[in-house]
Structures are given as C-alpha cells and as structure tokens.
Write a protein that holds these residues in place. Structure first.
Motif, PDB file in Angstrom:
ATOM      1  N   ASP A   1      91.815  11.361  -0.391  1.00 46.04           N
ATOM      2  CA  ASP A   1      90.563  11.292   0.252  1.00 46.04           C
ATOM      3  C   ASP A   1      89.469  11.273  -0.469  1.00 46.04           C
ATOM      4  O   ASP A   1      89.590  11.665  -1.788  1.00 46.04           O
ATOM      5  N   GLU A   2      88.137  10.764  -0.386  1.00 46.02           N
ATOM      6  CA  GLU A   2      86.991  10.894  -1.122  1.00 46.02           C
ATOM      7  C   GLU A   2      86.890  12.280  -1.746  1.00 46.02           C
ATOM      8  O   GLU A   2      86.983  13.179  -0.893  1.00 46.02           O
TER       9      GLU A   2
ATOM     10  N   GLU B   1      86.660   7.790  -4.946  1.00 48.21           N
ATOM     11  CA  GLU B   1      88.202   7.887  -4.753  1.00 48.21           C
ATOM     12  C   GLU B   1      88.876   8.559  -5.796  1.00 48.21           C
ATOM     13  O   GLU B   1      88.408   8.155  -7.043  1.00 48.21           O
TER      14      GLU B   1
END
Length: 211
Positions: A6-7, A90
C-alpha cells in the motif's frame, strides 16, 4: 515478482559529517537512538541502519515518519546531527529475504535528502535538515515548509536546552526533565519559557498527526 505494498512513507536518514570524530561512540549513539525511535513510533518497517551511515524506515503516515525523525534527532543531539529525506508514494519489496525495497516513495525520499544537503549549503538556509516529497492523494502541501520551520527552531537551540526539549517531546513533566538534566525545576521551567519550547513542542506534535 515484486510485491506492491500500500502507499507508504519512506524515511531516509543520513548522519551529518559522520566521518569525523569518535566513530565508535557515534555508532553506539545511533544504535541507541534507533532503538528508542522504534520503541516509541509505530513503523511498517522499523528504522534500521543500511549502508555506511544511512538509515531507513517505512511508515504508514507522514506524521509517523516526522515523529520518528524528531525522536531520532533529539536522541542524537547535540553531539550528533542528522538530515532526513521523506518520500510519500509506493513501496515495493523486491527481495523479501533481504528486505530490499523499491518504488516511488524511495525515489522521492532520495531526491528529498539530496535536496536537503544542497539547501543547507546555501547562505541563510544552514538549518535545513528535512525535506518532504509526497505524491500520495492525502499529501499536505504545506508540510515541507512547516517541517523546515521546525528545523530552524531546533537548530537554534543551545546545547544545554536540547535535553529539555527532548523531555518535552517525550511527554515528561517538569520535575522529571529537571531531574534528568541535573538542574532545579525552576531552572528547567525557565529554559522552557525563555526558549519558547512549548509552542515548538506543540507544532512538532501537530505535524506528527499528519496523514
């Protein structure tokens, strides 16, 4: 195959002028500061020493990355100085066994820390220690400038005042800070008032809540 996380927010840390002075003492100080930081700030990937005098960690939020930077900086100050590059984007794990990572958060963190080094060399900007490059949808555009204002205030503190500031950041009361600093409660209180440490502490904790 690379695994997309996930970011996240990547934090790069570089020790300033680390090739001078007592290298053994520096290494022990960094290890102690890293342990304290990982104990007090939640991380997706805890802060760790990588190559040379560089450290890195991954955090769920920009606030957590900034909290880690403040904790680490205050643990090392006033003897040792550090600079920070923070990137939001990311993070890909390309080798899980060796915990090797890639992704836009790391590219941006690298860009940020290189900018800090160049910026600190400019006249009138010597206090620069932190830069933020965040491409996440939740990014707060003003965060980079606000972090540099905190840098300026922290950089202006006298060595004797750093311990008091560290105690405030840790949430200690006046009596506990005074005892740790080996001064009277009234002397510590005067340090806080004279140096405007409470507004600075409030600002740091506010930045530590950023998404």
């Amino acid at each position: 195959m690379a695994r997309l996380k996930d970011e996240a927010v990547a934090l790069l840390v570089d020790v300033v002028s680390s090739r001078t002075g007592d290298r053994e003492a520096l290494h022990e100080a960094v290890l102690d500061a890293v342990r304290a930081t990982n104990d007090s700030v939640a991380a997706t990937d805890p802060l760790r020493i990588t190559v040379g005098d560089e450290l890195q960690g991954v955090y769920a939020t920009l606030g957590d990355a900034l909290a880690a930077s403040y904790t680490l900086r205050l643990r090392l100050a006033p003897r040792w100085d550090v600079r920070f590059g923070i990137g939001g984007g990311e993070v890909r794990t390309i080798d899980e066994e060796r915990n090797l990572q890639d992704g836009s958060a790391w590219w941006l963190a690298r860009e940020a820390i290189e900018w800090v080094e160049e910026e600190a060399a400019r006249k009138g900007h010597a206090s620069a220690r932190t830069a933020i490059r965040d491409e996440r949808p939740v990014a707060v555009g003003q965060a980079d400038a606000l972090a540099r204002l905190v840098d300026e205030r922290l950089g202006s503190l006298r060595p004797a005042t750093v311990g008091t500031m560290s105690g405030l950041w840790e949430g200690l009361d006046n009596a506990a800070i005074a005892e740790r600093e080996g001064i009277s409660e009234s002397a510590n209180s005067q340090r806080v008032i004279t140096n405007g440490l409470r507004p600075l502490n409030d600002a740091m904790h506010a930045l530590a809540t950023l998404p």
